[in-house]
Motif scaffolding. Sequence first.
Motif, mmCIF file in Angstrom:
data_model
loop_
_atom_site.group_PDB
_atom_site.id
_atom_site.type_symbol
_atom_site.label_atom_id
_atom_site.label_comp_id
_atom_site.label_asym_id
_atom_site.label_seq_id
_atom_site.Cartn_x
_atom_site.Cartn_y
_atom_site.Cartn_z
ATOM 1 N N ALA A 1 -6.219 2.599 -48.098
ATOM 2 C CA ALA A 1 -6.649 3.880 -47.465
ATOM 3 C C ALA A 1 -7.901 3.577 -46.786
ATOM 4 C CB ALA A 1 -7.002 4.769 -48.579
ATOM 5 N N PRO A 2 -8.831 2.700 -47.376
ATOM 6 C CA PRO A 2 -10.184 2.449 -46.767
ATOM 7 C C PRO A 2 -10.290 1.240 -45.821
ATOM 8 C CG PRO A 2 -10.549 1.664 -48.893
ATOM 9 C CD PRO A 2 -8.956 2.224 -48.832
ATOM 10 N N VAL A 3 -9.040 0.657 -45.611
ATOM 11 C CA VAL A 3 -8.872 -0.851 -44.843
ATOM 12 C C VAL A 3 -9.436 -0.315 -43.306
ATOM 13 C CG1 VAL A 3 -7.491 -2.292 -43.695
ATOM 14 C CG2 VAL A 3 -7.064 -1.648 -46.222
ATOM 15 N N ALA A 4 -9.318 0.650 -42.969
ATOM 16 C CA ALA A 4 -9.744 0.948 -41.349
ATOM 17 C C ALA A 4 -11.145 0.982 -41.401
ATOM 18 C CB ALA A 4 -8.678 2.250 -40.777
ATOM 19 N N ALA A 5 -11.692 1.611 -42.161
ATOM 20 C CA ALA A 5 -13.376 1.687 -42.052
ATOM 21 C C ALA A 5 -13.761 0.240 -42.362
ATOM 22 C CB ALA A 5 -13.726 2.626 -43.036
ATOM 23 N N THR A 6 -13.331 -0.565 -43.360
ATOM 24 C CA THR A 6 -13.722 -1.851 -43.422
ATOM 25 C C THR A 6 -13.386 -2.552 -42.342
ATOM 26 O OG1 THR A 6 -13.103 -1.514 -45.913
ATOM 27 C CG2 THR A 6 -13.671 -3.719 -45.299
ATOM 28 N N VAL A 7 -12.067 -2.624 -41.907
ATOM 29 C CA VAL A 7 -12.006 -3.665 -40.831
ATOM 30 C C VAL A 7 -12.872 -3.198 -39.446
ATOM 31 C CG1 VAL A 7 -10.167 -4.107 -38.921
ATOM 32 C CG2 VAL A 7 -9.570 -3.972 -41.176
ATOM 33 N N VAL A 8 -13.207 -2.099 -39.222
ATOM 34 C CA VAL A 8 -14.279 -1.562 -38.010
ATOM 35 C C VAL A 8 -15.563 -2.161 -38.200
ATOM 36 C CG1 VAL A 8 -15.246 0.323 -36.956
ATOM 37 C CG2 VAL A 8 -12.818 0.291 -37.403
ATOM 38 N N VAL A 9 -16.287 -1.845 -39.595
ATOM 39 C CA VAL A 9 -17.622 -2.338 -39.732
ATOM 40 C C VAL A 9 -17.452 -3.927 -39.717
ATOM 41 C CG1 VAL A 9 -17.380 -2.384 -42.166
ATOM 42 C CG2 VAL A 9 -19.513 -1.833 -41.010
ATOM 43 N N LEU A 10 -16.586 -4.694 -40.242
ATOM 44 C CA LEU A 10 -16.639 -6.149 -40.249
ATOM 45 C C LEU A 10 -16.482 -6.760 -38.788
ATOM 46 C CD1 LEU A 10 -14.472 -7.044 -43.266
ATOM 47 C CD2 LEU A 10 -16.982 -7.311 -43.085
ATOM 48 N N TYR A 11 -15.605 -5.963 -38.099
ATOM 49 C CA TYR A 11 -15.393 -6.642 -36.609
ATOM 50 C C TYR A 11 -16.757 -6.290 -36.010
ATOM 51 C CZ TYR A 11 -14.563 -5.774 -31.638
ATOM 52 O OH TYR A 11 -14.535 -5.957 -30.326
ATOM 53 N N THR A 12 -17.512 -5.005 -36.128
ATOM 54 C CA THR A 12 -18.768 -4.749 -35.595
ATOM 55 C C THR A 12 -20.115 -5.762 -36.056
ATOM 56 O OG1 THR A 12 -18.071 -2.279 -35.509
ATOM 57 C CG2 THR A 12 -20.491 -3.007 -35.141
ATOM 58 N N VAL A 13 -19.880 -6.279 -37.137
ATOM 59 C CA VAL A 13 -21.020 -7.062 -37.697
ATOM 60 C C VAL A 13 -20.565 -8.425 -36.762
ATOM 61 C CG1 VAL A 13 -21.850 -8.330 -39.687
ATOM 62 C CG2 VAL A 13 -21.300 -6.070 -39.704
ATOM 63 N N ALA A 14 -19.301 -8.885 -36.997
ATOM 64 C CA ALA A 14 -19.108 -10.175 -36.166
ATOM 65 C C ALA A 14 -19.279 -10.263 -34.768
ATOM 66 C CB ALA A 14 -17.717 -10.524 -36.561
ATOM 67 N N ALA A 15 -18.910 -9.219 -34.091
ATOM 68 C CA ALA A 15 -19.075 -8.896 -32.545
ATOM 69 C C ALA A 15 -20.380 -8.908 -32.103
ATOM 70 C CB ALA A 15 -18.153 -7.915 -32.011
ATOM 71 N N THR A 16 -21.432 -8.471 -33.202
ATOM 72 C CA THR A 16 -22.823 -8.197 -32.515
ATOM 73 C C THR A 16 -23.759 -9.283 -33.273
ATOM 74 O OG1 THR A 16 -23.266 -6.533 -34.373
ATOM 75 C CG2 THR A 16 -22.381 -5.834 -32.317
ATOM 76 N N GLY A 17 -23.347 -9.930 -34.264
ATOM 77 C CA GLY A 17 -24.323 -10.967 -34.957
ATOM 78 C C GLY A 17 -24.066 -12.342 -34.574
ATOM 79 N N THR A 18 -24.869 -13.285 -35.082
ATOM 80 C CA THR A 18 -24.797 -14.560 -34.973
ATOM 81 C C THR A 18 -23.661 -15.344 -35.865
ATOM 82 O OG1 THR A 18 -26.580 -15.137 -36.550
ATOM 83 C CG2 THR A 18 -27.079 -14.801 -34.257
ATOM 84 N N PRO A 19 -22.985 -16.446 -35.527
ATOM 85 C CA PRO A 19 -22.349 -17.126 -36.262
ATOM 86 C C PRO A 19 -22.430 -17.036 -37.675
ATOM 87 C CG PRO A 19 -22.041 -17.990 -34.033
ATOM 88 C CD PRO A 19 -23.127 -16.971 -34.223
ATOM 89 N N ARG A 20 -23.918 -17.644 -37.706
ATOM 90 C CA ARG A 20 -24.157 -17.801 -39.299
ATOM 91 C C ARG A 20 -24.525 -16.724 -40.136
ATOM 92 N NH1 ARG A 20 -29.999 -20.875 -39.496
ATOM 93 N NH2 ARG A 20 -28.607 -22.468 -38.173
ATOM 94 N N ARG A 21 -24.756 -15.354 -39.577
ATOM 95 C CA ARG A 21 -24.673 -14.279 -40.240
ATOM 96 C C ARG A 21 -23.367 -13.830 -40.349
ATOM 97 N NH1 ARG A 21 -27.310 -8.880 -37.677
ATOM 98 N NH2 ARG A 21 -25.140 -8.684 -36.726
ATOM 99 N N THR A 22 -22.584 -13.981 -39.520
ATOM 100 C CA THR A 22 -21.172 -13.661 -39.728
ATOM 101 C C THR A 22 -20.578 -14.619 -40.837
ATOM 102 O OG1 THR A 22 -20.808 -13.011 -37.431
ATOM 103 C CG2 THR A 22 -18.808 -13.395 -38.602
ATOM 104 N N LEU A 23 -21.031 -15.537 -40.778
ATOM 105 C CA LEU A 23 -20.237 -16.680 -42.044
ATOM 106 C C LEU A 23 -20.858 -16.134 -43.334
ATOM 107 C CD1 LEU A 23 -18.696 -19.297 -42.926
ATOM 108 C CD2 LEU A 23 -20.627 -20.303 -42.505
ATOM 109 N N LEU A 24 -22.128 -16.072 -43.353
ATOM 110 C CA LEU A 24 -22.681 -15.322 -44.661
ATOM 111 C C LEU A 24 -22.024 -13.939 -45.094
ATOM 112 C CD1 LEU A 24 -24.801 -15.812 -46.699
ATOM 113 C CD2 LEU A 24 -26.472 -14.628 -45.263
ATOM 114 N N ILE A 25 -21.849 -13.073 -43.994
ATOM 115 C CA ILE A 25 -21.270 -11.984 -44.594
ATOM 116 C C ILE A 25 -19.891 -12.007 -44.979
ATOM 117 C CG2 ILE A 25 -20.746 -9.437 -43.738
ATOM 118 C CD1 ILE A 25 -23.265 -9.745 -41.783
ATOM 119 N N GLY A 26 -19.048 -12.792 -44.215
ATOM 120 C CA GLY A 26 -17.824 -13.034 -44.689
ATOM 121 C C GLY A 26 -17.648 -13.553 -45.991
#
Length: 420
Positions: free
Chosen positions: A111-136
Amino acid sequence: MDPRTGRFRTGGSRASDSRTRDGIITALSRDPLTRPHAVRNDAVLAACAAVLGVTLALLAGDGHRPDALGWALLLAAHVPLPWRRKRPLPVLLAVLAPVVPYHALDHPHGAPVAATVVVLYTVAATGTPRRTLLIGTVVIGTTLTVNALTNPDGFTELVRITGWVVAVLFLGLDVRYYRQYVAAIVERAERAERTREEEARRRVAEERLRMARDLHDLLAHSITLIGVQTSVAAHVLAADPDRLDRAAVAKALDDIAGTCRTARGELRATLEVLRDDGGPEDARGPLAGLDGLPDLVETARLAGARVEHRVRVTEPVPPAVGAAAYRVVQEALTNVVRHAGPGPAVRVDVSDRDGMLRIGVTDDGTGPDPGGTPGFGLVGMRERARSVGGTLEAGPREGGGFRVTAALPLTERTREGRTG
């Protein structure tokens, strides 16, 4: 199908497909922070994701249907999404805060997969690769922990969730790099456009300067000769009124008329470029050349100077270089007639050596008055020489007189040489 012809029409569908493709490319390449109505659009996205989550939760078995707390956590996970562009990290934390306990309570995990996917995509698309790797890493670690507590035997589920998280993060990074690539292309195109505009303005300024030089040289030369010829006529009239030399007066007046006709013709030819609106974009107007030097010499002789000239040129002369040489000689002879005194001896020598067109104009006159107001003649000659990549020197000679020497390259290495 067209009802009039009975044929299928494909142009409309092709145009529609093209517009759709262009719209998708534009949406992907646009900076998410600069999109209009971002909060409103993301609010609609959050509502759609919430509807999808509720539907998935309802479609699950009765034993897995969320209770009141589960519904509250599920809906709370979608509330921060409208602000995902401006504050991606806080929104990520705000989404994960209800999602983690939701999964820990073993409610329907899809059920909450859509919200999680949207916010993870946003973080990766607007942040640096290092921050994306840390968040992932944090998200995957949290997922592993929750899954280990709620479903210790679900190894396949664990691999599937990890793969989805990595895929979404890589998609966001790919879109981010694509936007940077498009932004770089747009910046280069804008820089090229600015360069073309600056080049066009520079060429307009150079053309105006060239025409100003032409008009100065033409008018100064013609007015000086007319003044000298008028003085000759006045002297003949005042020398011996009782024995008037009508032939000399007539010749002086004819010389004045000829000078006026020549000046009028050159002035008309120079100004025609201003009236030629239908001509080529880079029209430069007529350029005088070395073939006009005999006329300059003859005009100086009519003004009273004793001129000898020699032209020894074997290599082809570019039009811009020939025009510069013509104007240098014209201004030099004008200065001789104006400043050298009565009946000066002048020598004009034009030759080519070592890939250079060399010009020398010397006289034995008195030269300009040191206390007089300097004009623009020498400045104009130097600008003429520099405009084609050459040099010019002018100054008094040892033993009296004045010398002007110029060296102009015979290769089209300069702005006027390239465009002329």
